[in-house]
Every structure is written in structure tokens, then in C-alpha cells.
Design an enzyme around this catalytic site. Structure first.
Site, PDB file in Angstrom:
ATOM      1  N   THR A 228       0.853  -1.187   0.000  1.00  0.00           N
ATOM      2  CA  THR A 228       0.000   0.000   0.000  1.00  0.00           C
ATOM      3  C   THR A 228       0.887   1.234   0.000  1.00  0.00           C
ATOM      4  OG1 THR A 228      -1.794  -1.097   1.192  1.00  0.00           O
ATOM      5  CG2 THR A 228      -1.763   1.298   1.247  1.00  0.00           C
ATOM      6  N   PHE A 230       1.314   4.943   0.912  1.00  0.00           N
ATOM      7  CA  PHE A 230       0.781   5.977   1.783  1.00  0.00           C
ATOM      8  C   PHE A 230       1.389   7.322   1.399  1.00  0.00           C
ATOM      9  CE2 PHE A 230      -0.174   2.239   4.198  1.00  0.00           C
ATOM     10  CZ  PHE A 230      -1.242   2.560   5.022  1.00  0.00           C
TER      11      PHE A 230
END
Length: 681
Positions: A228, A230
């Protein structure tokens, strides 16, 4: 009786005036009684400093304590910042925008699930900047109450996306039901708080540590290539900190007209300059942006059929800094083809951090603190609302020392939402009364300082040190001290040397004045450094005054400010005053360039000479700049002289060549005439 009264009256007036004059001319406290400069303290003194004197830096994330976002926060920034959990992504954005926290860390895309569209939309809605990114490896863990075995499990709780990513593993468990939950860490919290036996949660390793659960198995995700990305958000951009050796990325959002080849033209702005594009995402335009586009496109409200029912914004990432030469040209070209464009941030790649946040992290490392005194605070909506109530409490009482042209300029804005007092040598009672402020003469100094929250020095650079030393130290205790000088290192050193440790210090530079800020302060730069802050709420409330006026907020150390701006300001004022000595005047046929020259001359010459001298005296590069300008002027003179000599020589050579050619032509004509005559004979 009359003579006695006259003598008494003269004695009383003499004492008050003498006291006022002494206040303005000489320090009331000997410099030997001033507190020590914290920057010059011994190592033993530094070790005795209370760690609570550090300004608590807060970073918001979405989710319960122990969520993957918090684990990413710790991986990227360490464990010495305050982690603030919010229930929704919009609360995360609000917390930064309203100054409840300093930064926010949010997910923007996942390698398996794709883009997180809600955060793209929130980036458009809130005026925040991306200042960093981090690629986080998602590792799912199966956890339950201590003593639980995998064979005892009946239910598995987690977020629906986490359940989907572990679907194959869950199938290997006998008779286990998958139950979606609102949050991964929230599932772990639910099991721990309610003592749910036979239940397991899929969450991060940090969640198990936070809620005291036992990890039954690690890395249970079906696809281990689960990352992921960020992004780190702030109220201020860090693009100015991106040096050429720092790998950078820039995110820009723009809209395009509904015509053939529009997207091709936009992307070619980058392709033709060999700028690498890493991502492009399209999202429907918000209603506010749609109204803006309709306005600038001059779409008639009486012709609704001309309004496209669907308009889109494009989010684009490219691998270059905002201020790189190729990026500047590409963005300028994009601005020509896109009716709307906004830079969401220019920031370092590969998890690097620059700017004020890096300075904060470095200070923590130098302090050798194992943990920060405030850690892992999960803040709910109710707590945020409570903070908002405290933050929006009573109005600030702001005292302005030096109520001249600039003091009145900023005081008028302050008086709209706060209580303003003014203090200075000349009587400005009328000017203060017009803006709703109160003016105090010098002999009412004690009344002026009584009950103030903020003391702002709006005096000249040359008199700043003398004015600071002339004020009794007890009048400034517990207050936020602000200065607005054009140079920053000098006032910072003066304040640190002369103020006690219980005085908060905020060095600022509004890089505009009454002329440039006549039509509002929007997009005008406001530079500031929180030099020493113990009451963060009060400092944030003062800074928010400038934010509400839509200034371009730049958090920058005083040393960096002077490195960037002190010499440029000196050169600007120097050239303006040189032009002023030429007595230039408007003409009926002024070019735009000449109008800019006149505007520079008027702006700089309208400022006091003390300001110009201060920029010269407190600028380490002023002498070398004057020398360089003299050499440059001489170089330009030499270039002009060389050009003039070249043109003159060229003209002389042209004349000689012309004479030579005419002579040859004349000889040829004579030869031709002789030949013709012979033929006739």
C-alpha cells in the site's frame, strides 16, 4: 495654594515624561541580569531540560490504534511522534486543516485493490500538500485471546478487504465463518475488550501488541506482493527543500476541455521533455470545480445543452521536482491547455522526509529520548470536537509594539477577530480607534502588557534589539513573542538571548506589505518558524489568522529563510533605490517591462531607508553582492564597448569593401567599353 499646585503638577508631568523617555532610550534591565541563551548552555544544562519543552508533533491516521496506517506511520517516522487515530478519512483531513494535528498519513493506492478514490476526492476538497510517500508491505496476522488454538476457532473477524486477501487461507480452517468488520484493528479491539473466545482477528502485528492478543500465524495473505502506498500530508509544501540530489515526485491535478486530442496534448507536455510519468487517474469533477470550469469557459446559463454532463479531473504523478527546469516548462505548457490545474505536492520519494518534519525527527534523535512523553493517542470524534472547542476559545489579546505603517496594516486584520492593543512613540489613538483597537502611550506600558496573549514586535531591524532590551522581562513572561522582521536570524538570536525560557518565540515574515497586500493576502507567502513553543494551541491560533486569509504558509527555519531571501531582498531594494536615483517617470507609451521597473522603484523607495540599511547590515552576503554588481556593471559596459567597436569596424570594413567593389566594377566597365570600341573599329 496655586503655586504649590503648579509645582506639584510640573513635578508629576516631569517624572512621567522622564520615565517614558528612559524607556525609549535605554534598557531598564542590565544585560547581565538577562537569562542565558539556550543555544549557549552547557551540556549539563541541556541534559536538565524537561522533555516536555519539546513541541508535541501529532500525526493523524484513519483507524483504531494498532491499524496498518499506524504501523506504517511508525515505520516511516519512528515512534517518537503522537499517533492520532480518526474514524474516517475526512476526519483525518479536517484534523490537519483545522490544526488539531500537524500532519496526516493516508493510503492512496494498493497493489491489489487499486486506488482509494475517496482520498483522491478529499485531496481536491482540502487545501493540503503531499510532502512524502511510503510503500508499506501489508502482512496479515491471525490473532486471538491468549491460549487459543487454531482448532478452537469458529469465527474470523476483519475488514472485508483483509478477509478477501486471506480467502484461500481461511478456507483451510475447518468450519470457520468470516465476519466482516469496520476495521482490522477494530476487530482485534473487539475481541480483546469483549473477551470473545473462539474468535480470531486478521490484523497487523502492532494490533496484537496493542490489545494483548496472541498471534497464531504470521503472513497469512494469499498474495505476498501486497503493498500500500501511503502519502504524508501537511498544510505547507516542502518543494523548496528538494535539492537536486534528492529523488522527487510531483503530483498534479488538472481538467481538460471536451475536445479531440486534449489528453494527448496534456501528456505531451511531459513526454517531449523526457519526464517519466508513473500514474494517471481520472475522477469525476466536484460540483464546486464544475461551477468554476463553467465560469472560466464562459458557458451561457441559458444554453444548458452546451454544458457537458460529465467532466473529469486527471491526477498525474511524474518523477521530477516542481522547480526543476523541465518541470517548470512542462507545467507552464500544461497550464496553457488545461482550464484548471493545481499542484498537490512535490515531495521526496523512497520514504525520505525533508523540511521541518525532518528537523523535528533529527532533534528527537539528538535528544536521545527513547520515547516521547506522549505516545499512541487514539483520538475519537468526541475528542476532536473537544479540541476544537478549546481551540476556538476566547479571542487572542494581541499587543503590537510599533504601530507604524506595517503595524497598522496587520493590526487591522487582527482586529476583525481578536482584541488588539497598540503601543508606540507617536500618538496613534485615532488610527487605532478606527480599526477597533486601543492605543497605549509609552507611560502606560504596564497597562499595555497586562493580560496579553501575544506580543508582536513591528519595529525596524536596526531598533529591534534596543526595543527588546528596553522592556522589563517580567512583562513578557508566559507570553507568545512574535516578530515580523524581513531578516530572521538576527531577531531569533536576540530573542533567545534576552527572553526567559517561559516565553514562547515565533519568528515570522509576512512577505508582503500594504501595497502588495492591498487586495487581500491570498497566495502571498507567510514564512514562520516555531523557535520555542510550550503552548502549541495559542501559537496555532495565531498562525491560523494568516491561514484564514489564505496566505501561502511556508514553515522554514530562520537560517534557511536568510539563505534564500535575505540577499534577494537586498538586491531588490538596491536596484529599486538605484532606479529611484534616476528619477524615472511615466510616459504615454510605457511598455509592460518599463511599468514593472517603475513599480519596483515605487515599492522599494516607499519603504524606510532603515529597512534597506538593515537588509544590508544583517545580510552576510551584502558586501560580496555589491562587489559582484559593480563587476557585473563593468562587464556589461565592456560588452557594450566591444559591441560598439565591432559595429564600427564592421561598418568601416563594409565601406572599404564597397569602394573596392566599385573600383573593380569601374575597371570592368572600362574594359568592356574598350572591347566594344575595338569591335566597332
Amino acid at each position: 495654594k496655586f503655586r504649590l499646585f503648579a509645582i506639584f503638577f510640573r513635578f508629576f508631568v516631569y517624572n512621567r515624561i522622564s520615565g517614558a523617555l528612559s524607556l525609549l532610550k535605554c534598557p531598564l534591565i542590565s544585560p547581565t541580569h538577562r537569562p542565558n541563551n539556550p543555544l549557549k548552555m552547557s551540556s549539563d544544562s541541556r541534559e536538565n531540560l524537561d522533555v516536555k519543552s519539546f513541541y508535541p508533533t501529532k500525526v493523524a491516521f484513519q483507524g483504531e490504534p494498532g491499524a496498518y496506517s499506524e504501523k506504517c506511520l511508525k515505520s516511516m517516522l519512528g515512534d517518537k511522534l503522537i499517533a492520532v487515530g480518526c474514524q474516517t478519512f475526512e476526519e483525518v483531513f479536517k484534523s490537519v486543516s483545522n490544526r488539531y494535528v500537524d500532519y496526516a498519513l493516508i493510503p492512496i493506492e494498493n497493489s491489489l485493490g487499486g486506488s482509494i478514490h475517496v482520498n483522491y476526492d478529499l485531496l481536491m476538497r482540502y487545501n493540503l500538500f503531499i510532502i512524502g510517500e511510503y510503500e508499506f508491505r501489508v502482512e496479515h496476522c491471525l490473532m486471538a485471546l491468549k491460549g487459543t488454538k487454531i482448532s478452537d476457532l469458529k469465527k474470523v473477524l476483519s475488514h472485508e478487504q483483509a478477509l478477501a486477501q486471506c480467502e484461500n487461507y481461511i478456507r483451510t480452517l475447518d468450519n470457520v465463518e468470516s465476519i466482516p468488520s469496520y476495521d482490522t484493528a477494530g476487530s482485534a479491539k473487539n475481541i480483546a475488550e469483549n473477551n470473545l473466545e473462539g474468535c480470531a482477528a486478521i490484523a497487523s502485528e502492532l494490533a496484537a501488541e496493542t490489545y494483548g492478543l496472541e498471534i497464531l500465524e504470521h503472513n497469512i495473505e494469499d498474495d505476498h506482493a501486497n503493498f500500500t502506498r501511503f502519502i504524508l500530508l501537511s498544510r505547507s509544501s516542502v518543494s523548496i527543500y528538494l535539492l537536486p540530489n534528492i529523488p522527487a515526485k510531483t503530483t498534479v491535478v488538472f481538467s481538460l476541455p471536451n475536445e479531440a486530442g486534449a489528453l494527448y496534448k496534456a501528456l505531451s507536455c511531459f513526454t517531449l521533455r523526457d519526464i517519466d510519468l508513473t500514474k494517471i487517474e481520472s475522477r469525476p469533477s466536484s460540483s464546486q470545480l464544475l461551477q468554476y470550469l463553467r465560469k472560466i469557459q464562459n458557458v451561457s446559463q441559458n444554453q444548458p445543452e452546451n454544458i457537458p454532463k460529465f467532466q473529469y479531473c486527471f491526477h498525474l504523478d511524474f518523477l521530477a521536482g516542481e522547480y526543476d527546469e523541465s518541470s517548470q516548462r512542462a507545467l507552464a505548457n500544461l497550464g496553457e491547455v488545461a482550464p484548471f490545474m493545481r499542484i498537490l505536492g512535490s515531495y521526496p520519494r523512497k520514504g525520505l522526509v525533508v523540511g521541518p518534519l525532518k528537523d523535528t525527527l533529527d532533534n528527537f534523535e539528538k535528544s536521545q529520548l527513547k520515547t516521547f512523553p506522549f505516545v499512541n493517542v487514539g483520538l475519537k470524534t468526541s475528542a476532536l470536537q473537544g479540541t476544537k472547542k478549546n481551540f476556538q476559545g476566547d479571542k487572542l489579546k494581541i499587543g503590537i509594539i510599533g504601530f507604524g505603517k506595517f503595524g497598522q496594516f496587520i493590526g487591522e486584520k487582527f482586529a476583525k477577530s481578536h482584541i488588539v492593543r497598540a503601543f508606540g512613540r507617536t500618538d496613534q489613538t485615532v488610527a487605532a480607534r478606527k480599526m477597533g483597537a486601543k492605543f497605549f502611550p509609552v507611560y502606560e506600558q504596564k497597562d499595555f502588557f497586562s493580560g496579553l496573549d501575544v506580543v508582536l514586535f513591528s519595529v525596524s531591524i536596526l531598533s529591534f534589539q534596543e526595543v527588546v532590551k528596553s522592556i522589563p522581562i517580567e512583562y513578557l513572561k508566559g507570553k507568545l513573542i512574535v516578530e515580523v522582521l524581513s531578516v530572521k536570524t538576527h531577531p531569533k538570536e536576540v530573542l533567545l538571548e534576552n527572553l526567559s525560557n517561559d516565553c514562547d518565540i515565533l519568528c515570522t515574515h509576512p512577505m508582503f506589505g500594504p501595497e502588495s497586500g492591498l487586495n487581500g493576502w491570498q497566495n502571498l507567502p507567510f514564512v514562520y518558524e516555531k523557535v520555542r513553543i510550550s503552548n502549541g494551541q495559542r501559537a496555532d491560533k495565531f498562525i491560523s489568522i494568516w491561514e484564514k486569509e489564505r496566505c501561502k504558509m511556508v514553515e522554514l527555519t530562520c537560517e534557511k529563510h536568510d539563505e534564500y531571501a535575505a540577499n534577494s531582498q537586498f538586491i531588490t531594494h538596491l536596484l529599486g533605490r538605484i532606479l529611484g536615483e534616476q528619477c524615472l517617470m511615466n510616459t504615454p507609451i510605457d511598455t509592460r517591462g518599463f511599468q514593472n521597473v517603475l513599480r519596483l522603484m515605487e515599492t522599494t523607495c516607499s519603504d524606510s531607508f532603515d529597512l534597506f540599511y538593515g537588509l544590508y547590515k544583517f545580510n552576510a552576503h551584502s558586501h560580496s553582492t555589491l562587489k559582484s554588481l559593480r563587476e557585473s556593471f563593468a562587464q556589461v559596459e565592456r560588452q557594450l564597448a566591444a559591441k560598439e567597436a565591432y559595429v564600427s569596424a564592421k561598418q568601416e570594413m563594409a565601406v572599404d569593401e564597397r569602394k573596392k567593389i566599385l573600383s573593380e566594377v569601374r575597371e570592368l566597365l572600362q574594359e568592356a567599353a574598350l572591347l566594344t570600341k575595338k569591335e566597332q573599329d
